[in-house]
Design a protein around this motif. Sequence first.
Motif, mmCIF file in Angstrom:
data_model
loop_
_atom_site.group_PDB
_atom_site.id
_atom_site.type_symbol
_atom_site.label_atom_id
_atom_site.label_comp_id
_atom_site.label_asym_id
_atom_site.label_seq_id
_atom_site.Cartn_x
_atom_site.Cartn_y
_atom_site.Cartn_z
ATOM 1 N N CYS A 166 -2.812 -2.337 7.661
ATOM 2 C CA CYS A 166 -1.453 -2.032 8.109
ATOM 3 C C CYS A 166 -0.543 -3.308 7.959
ATOM 4 C CB CYS A 166 -1.606 -1.443 9.629
ATOM 5 S SG CYS A 166 -2.584 0.089 9.698
ATOM 6 N N ARG A 167 -1.102 -4.290 8.316
ATOM 7 C CA ARG A 167 -0.260 -5.528 8.365
ATOM 8 C C ARG A 167 0.116 -6.070 7.022
ATOM 9 N NH1 ARG A 167 2.734 -8.913 11.868
ATOM 10 N NH2 ARG A 167 3.403 -10.599 10.371
ATOM 11 N N ALA B 142 0.125 -3.971 4.492
ATOM 12 C CA ALA B 142 1.172 -2.961 3.913
ATOM 13 C C ALA B 142 2.458 -3.202 4.265
ATOM 14 C CB ALA B 142 0.754 -1.384 4.536
ATOM 15 N N ASP B 143 2.632 -3.674 5.616
ATOM 16 C CA ASP B 143 4.081 -3.793 6.262
ATOM 17 C C ASP B 143 4.604 -5.174 5.417
ATOM 18 O OD1 ASP B 143 5.855 -3.516 8.232
ATOM 19 O OD2 ASP B 143 5.287 -5.451 9.022
ATOM 20 N N ASP B 144 3.903 -6.318 5.565
ATOM 21 C CA ASP B 144 4.295 -7.459 4.760
ATOM 22 C C ASP B 144 4.750 -7.166 3.308
ATOM 23 O OD1 ASP B 144 4.031 -8.874 7.048
ATOM 24 O OD2 ASP B 144 1.974 -9.772 6.305
ATOM 25 N N SER B 145 3.861 -6.295 2.526
ATOM 26 C CA SER B 145 4.255 -6.157 1.293
ATOM 27 C C SER B 145 5.384 -5.434 0.926
ATOM 28 C CB SER B 145 3.173 -5.063 0.612
ATOM 29 O OG SER B 145 3.119 -3.815 0.965
ATOM 30 N N ALA C 201 -8.331 0.431 -4.201
ATOM 31 C CA ALA C 201 -8.167 -0.645 -4.979
ATOM 32 C C ALA C 201 -9.036 -1.741 -4.817
ATOM 33 C CB ALA C 201 -6.735 -1.078 -4.866
ATOM 34 N N ASN C 202 -9.377 -2.607 -5.789
ATOM 35 C CA ASN C 202 -10.350 -3.480 -5.678
ATOM 36 C C ASN C 202 -9.808 -4.681 -5.215
ATOM 37 O OD1 ASN C 202 -12.746 -4.667 -6.235
ATOM 38 N ND2 ASN C 202 -12.418 -5.331 -8.277
ATOM 39 N N VAL C 203 -9.496 -4.567 -3.652
ATOM 40 C CA VAL C 203 -9.030 -5.642 -2.964
ATOM 41 C C VAL C 203 -9.641 -5.541 -1.504
ATOM 42 C CG1 VAL C 203 -6.823 -6.154 -4.131
ATOM 43 C CG2 VAL C 203 -6.785 -4.477 -2.275
ATOM 44 N N PRO C 204 -9.701 -6.668 -0.847
ATOM 45 C CA PRO C 204 -11.023 -6.629 0.079
ATOM 46 C C PRO C 204 -10.005 -5.641 1.496
ATOM 47 C CG PRO C 204 -10.683 -8.778 -0.415
ATOM 48 C CD PRO C 204 -9.707 -8.122 -1.151
ATOM 49 N N ALA C 205 -8.880 -5.573 1.667
ATOM 50 C CA ALA C 205 -8.329 -4.894 2.770
ATOM 51 C C ALA C 205 -8.522 -3.634 2.500
ATOM 52 C CB ALA C 205 -6.851 -5.231 2.999
ATOM 53 N N ASP C 206 -8.314 -2.888 1.026
ATOM 54 C CA ASP C 206 -8.393 -1.387 0.866
ATOM 55 C C ASP C 206 -9.671 -1.155 0.796
ATOM 56 O OD1 ASP C 206 -5.756 -2.361 -0.046
ATOM 57 O OD2 ASP C 206 -5.709 -0.617 -1.223
ATOM 58 N N ALA D 44 4.018 2.194 14.755
ATOM 59 C CA ALA D 44 3.427 1.321 15.773
ATOM 60 C C ALA D 44 2.520 2.405 16.437
ATOM 61 C CB ALA D 44 4.237 0.362 16.790
ATOM 62 N N SER D 45 2.868 3.442 17.070
ATOM 63 C CA SER D 45 1.988 4.362 17.663
ATOM 64 C C SER D 45 0.921 5.040 16.795
ATOM 65 C CB SER D 45 2.892 5.486 18.141
ATOM 66 O OG SER D 45 3.773 5.094 19.346
ATOM 67 N N ALA D 46 1.330 5.019 15.472
ATOM 68 C CA ALA D 46 0.125 5.436 14.723
ATOM 69 C C ALA D 46 -0.867 4.785 14.580
ATOM 70 C CB ALA D 46 0.838 5.721 13.168
ATOM 71 N N VAL D 47 -0.685 3.469 14.921
ATOM 72 C CA VAL D 47 -1.627 2.302 14.770
ATOM 73 C C VAL D 47 -2.367 2.393 16.056
ATOM 74 C CG1 VAL D 47 -2.498 -0.142 14.608
ATOM 75 C CG2 VAL D 47 -0.421 0.743 13.051
ATOM 76 N N GLY D 48 -1.875 2.787 17.160
ATOM 77 C CA GLY D 48 -2.538 2.900 18.463
ATOM 78 C C GLY D 48 -3.466 4.189 18.310
#
Length: 342
Positions: free
Chosen positions: A43-44, A46-49, A76-81, A128-132
């Motif tokens: 999520c973080r 994604a927001d930064d991107s 995708a071949n990246v750690p977060a994904d 934000a609430s989606a993350v909660g």
Amino acid sequence: MSVHADMDHCREAIRTGSHSFHAASRLLPASVRDPALALYAFCRLADDSVDEVADKAPAVLRLKDRLDAVYAGRPANVPADRAFARVIEDFDMPRALPEALLEGLAWDAQGRTYADLGALRGYSARVASAVGAMMCVLMRVRDADALARACDLGVAMQLTNIARDVGEDARAGRLYLPTDWFAAAGLEPAAFLANPRPDPVIREMTRRLLAEAQRLYHRSETGIRALPLAARPGIMAARYVYDGIGGEVRRAGFDSVTRRAHTSRGQKLGWLGRAVVQAGMVSLVPRSPVLHARPLDETAFLVAAASDPRPVQGGWSDDVLDVFSQLAAQDRHMDGGRARPI
């Protein structure tokens, strides 16, 4: 890469990218902390991107493709994904929850403003609430009342962030303060964006945001007792740490235009200690009827999605697809603010 290497990457992303969440996460049990770090890293990042690039529409559209790939089992071949894909599989994460987050990011890419406080709560619900709600899923909590209070907490945190960043957002050409507040005060939003100043009108708007956040922080506390015992200190800590940011804005006379509120390491440690004590006392306090209050109208769709025990694998809703369609059209016709030849 290995599961451990992916998690190390997620931990580092949160340690450097979100000091408040990193501090609160230290109080979560390991069974929740690691998937929470994977969730928050996705999520973080994604927001930064989206937040850190000038051309936001393509960034959001790429995120849509990444989320589609995650739910198709081909991250995708990246750690977060990769880490997020494991979380989705392990916890049957309802797809509507991360979709809501991306919808909120799409609204940012469109440069939306919000006509009133209800519309701003709708934006806050998504980013934000989606993350909660997803955090509740990680705790195996699907109770609708607990989810509603988690969503209250998410909106409160986001309103606090907005109150803290009024000046920073304005200098970047972003406005989150409700436009009907400007109309009532006889102030043009464009005039404020052109010359952001902490005049009494803007300070009063900031105060009103924090007052609404405070109301929702208090509502959210009643849901703590519905969480697993070991998870309560971490969630209570998040509540205190973010509310503490609002406290710094208050101490600055609600001036978040010429200054940006910061909290110290000592303050965070104090709030973590307070969270441990308060979380231990939750079960001793009589159950509050506020626990059963209806969810905010703006978060009810998240509560409904997260409380469904069945894994939800459906596709994008028509409303969200319409937002992405608008973004795609925006991307086709605009290039750095200049019309592309067609």
